[in-house]
Design an enzyme around this catalytic site. Structure first.
Site, PDB file in Angstrom:
ATOM      1  N   HIS A 176     -12.238  -0.647   8.518  1.00 15.54           N
ATOM      2  CA  HIS A 176     -11.315  -1.405   9.357  1.00 15.54           C
ATOM      3  C   HIS A 176     -11.969  -1.747  10.692  1.00 15.54           C
ATOM      4  O   HIS A 176     -11.551  -2.691  11.371  1.00 15.54           O
ATOM      5  CB  HIS A 176     -10.034  -0.606   9.631  1.00 15.54           C
ATOM      6  N   ASP A 183       0.856  -1.188   0.000  1.00 14.89           N
ATOM      7  CA  ASP A 183       0.000   0.000   0.000  1.00 14.89           C
ATOM      8  C   ASP A 183       0.888   1.232   0.000  1.00 14.89           C
ATOM      9  O   ASP A 183       1.167   1.824   1.052  1.00 14.89           O
ATOM     10  CB  ASP A 183      -0.895   0.006   1.249  1.00 14.89           C
ATOM     11  N   ASP A 226     -10.241  -6.296  -0.561  1.00 16.48           N
ATOM     12  CA  ASP A 226      -9.511  -5.608   0.489  1.00 16.48           C
ATOM     13  C   ASP A 226      -9.223  -6.650   1.571  1.00 16.48           C
ATOM     14  O   ASP A 226      -9.727  -7.778   1.529  1.00 16.48           O
ATOM     15  CB  ASP A 226     -10.336  -4.441   1.041  1.00 16.48           C
TER      16      ASP A 226
END
Length: 546
Positions: A200, A83, A272
């Site tokens: 998250h 990332d 993800d």
């Protein structure tokens, strides 16, 4: 007693997983051992056939050695990704660390062509640095349209707040990135920009109609696909208009119908991270993996348990829940992407070379910092010249940040610390570790007695970050600034990161007050911003013994 897994099916299942590892070579160097596999388990999984590794941490030169090690363990072409949305130096010290993309979105409003040229240079620099460090897949660009200032997790990671601007800039980034010989990844499909919660931590809900998605969320993804982006990453959010039951990552309506059929995407679809709470709170490692593949994902990023994920895939193949033809097609897309890297235009001589890995593009770093800086008011130099009473020292350098223990932009030598100290300002940290300076008074929320005497330089390091649940806009900074001004204490304001607080505070500032904003938080951005306000580094050129 469980039946042994058929080796061929086991290897096919493993090929569709991307596991997490530290960029450091030794186990004891892992920063996040909860998620980063130990070397023995990592090597065993790679020998089993796991198809990719996502890395974090280490210097760029050490990362190059680590990538060589992982490829040797795998014995087959391997996807190696990170990332690095803000340049490889964002995660791996020694490479180029670039200002966040939202800075170019704001620049686009002033000079569209310059912003597009810099976005392509941004992608080219990121791709070149990634290849030098051994990476062949960059998990960027963020194609989310950050049209919600309260977004706690996208924020400055986005390329803008308008669909057309984000579409243009992300396409330019993709051209630069993939022209450098690495793969790109448009994320987070179908759009995470208009959420006020962090996936998250929980499952966000996007309650928009399909027409709204077509107008706001989807144009940047269409542009990235048209620009040839190699992969698209899913978003862990619920879109009831498309699927009222399953989040996008686990929804065939989103992945197979919208992305594949309607947008015509033919590349890799990657989830993800499945360890994120939006998914892991509701599904076990094996079930989440199978649901994602059922929905149309090709690769599963960071399953909570790789062995459970492999066993679940094989069991789903045996029961007919997953078709072998579908998984073979996903594996073939992975291999085609790797072949694209192998035959791409990047210089293979630079890939994974520790001698060239840490060669940052300093001119581009500096140009991005300079072009995205926003300033108002005067400078301390002019204030002193005009005998303005609000001059520096002795006084307070008040810094707001999330945590002093997790601030790579604020080492002991950071200009945000050293330049004010040279001007007589003692540092005072306001974070989650130090005693709070806040008090329950809406008109005077800062405890000025605890802060100490003297003029105050206020430096706010605020931006959207994963796991925090806020972009910093929930603190009473307008009231605090007004309080400091009433008491004649505010000598200057520096904001690094999110532009929304900068926009909120500007109307409160008297015209002469030195103030500036940078989307970047790194030392280079600090030095340039404070230099523009009148705090230049006067130590340059001095001998060591001075």
């Amino acid at each position: 007693m469980a039946r042994p897994l058929e080796p061929e099916l086991q290897r096919l299942a493993a090929e569709l997983l991307v596991v997490r590892a530290s960029g450091h070579l030794a186990d004891h160097q892992r920063r996040y051992p909860r998620w980063e596999l130990a070397n023995a388990e990592l090597q065993a999984l790679l020998e089993l056939g796991v198809g990719g590794v996502i890395l974090l941490g280490a210097g760029a030169a050490e990362l190059a050695l680590r990538c060589r090690q992982l490829r040797d363990w795998a014995g087959q072409p391997l996807l190696l990704c990170a990332d690095v949305e803000e340049g490889v130096g964002q995660r791996f010290e020694g490479a180029s660390w670039l200002v966040p993309p939202l800075g170019l979105g704001r620049l686009h409003g002033r000079d569209p062509q310059l912003a597009l040229d810099l976005a392509e240079s941004y992608g080219r620099c990121t791709g070149r640095d990634a290849a030098r460090a051994g990476l062949n897949w960059v998990l960027a660009p963020v194609c989310d349209v950050n049209n919600n200032p309260a977004n706690p997790v996208i924020n400055v990671r986005a390329w803008g707040e308008e669909p057309a601007v984000v579409a243009e800039l992300t396409a330019a980034f993709c051209r630069g990135l993939q022209g450098a010989g690495v793969l790109g990844c448009a994320k987070h499909f179908p759009g995470h920009g208009d959420t006020s919660s962090d996936s998250h931590l929980e499952l966000p809900v996007l309650p928009h109609r399909r027409e709204r998605l077509e107008a706001i969320e989807l144009p940047p993804f269409r542009a990235a696909i048209a620009a040839g982006v190699a992969a698209v990453m899913t978003a862990h959010l619920l879109l009831p208009v498309l699927d009222p039951e399953r989040p996008a990552t686990l929804s065939s309506a989103v992945l197979s119908q919208l992305l594949r059929r309607d947008l015509g995407f033919r590349g890799l679809v990657v989830t993800d991270a499945l360890v994120m709470e939006a998914i892991s709170r509701h599904h076990g490692a094996g079930e989440a993996t199978v649901l994602a593949l059922e929905a149309g994902a090709d690769l599963v990023l960071m399953p909570a348990d790789a062995h459970q994920a492999i066993e679940a895939i094989v069991a789903a193949l045996a029961s007919g829940r997953l078709s072998r033809q579908q998984l073979e097609a996903s594996a073939e897309r992975r291999r085609a992407a790797l072949e694209q890297v192998r035959t791409g235009r990047g210089d293979p001589g630079l890939k994974g070379d520790p001698l060239t890995a840490a060669q940052p593009d300093r001119p581009l770093e500096q140009e991005l910092v300079e072009r995205t800086l926003e300033q108002r008011g005067g400078s301390w130099a002019s204030a002193k010249a005009s005998a303005d009473p609000a001059i520096l020292g002795p006084g307070v350098n008040l810094l707001r940040l999330d945590s002093a223990l997790q601030a790579p932009f604020l080492p002991p030598t950071a200009p945000a610390l050293t330049l004010p100290a040279a001007a007589g300002l003692r540092p005072c940290l306001l974070d989650n570790l130090h005693p709070s300076l806040w008090r329950p008074d809406p008109q005077a929320p800062l405890n000025l007695d605890q802060l100490g005497e003297g003029p105050v330089l206020l430096q706010l390091f605020l931006r959207g970050n994963p796991f925090r649940g806020s972009a910093g806009g929930d603190e009473p900074w307008p009231a605090a600034v007004a309080q400091l001004l009433r008491h004649g204490r505010l000598a200057g304001l520096a904001i690094y990161g999110s532009p929304y607080l900068w926009e909120a505070l500007q109307p409160l500032l008297p015209e002469p007050l030195p103030a500036a904003y940078s989307p970047g938080q790194m030392p280079r951005a600090q030095a340039w911003l404070l230099g523009r306000l009148g705090l230049a580094d006067r130590s340059a050129g001095q001998a060591f013994t001075d």
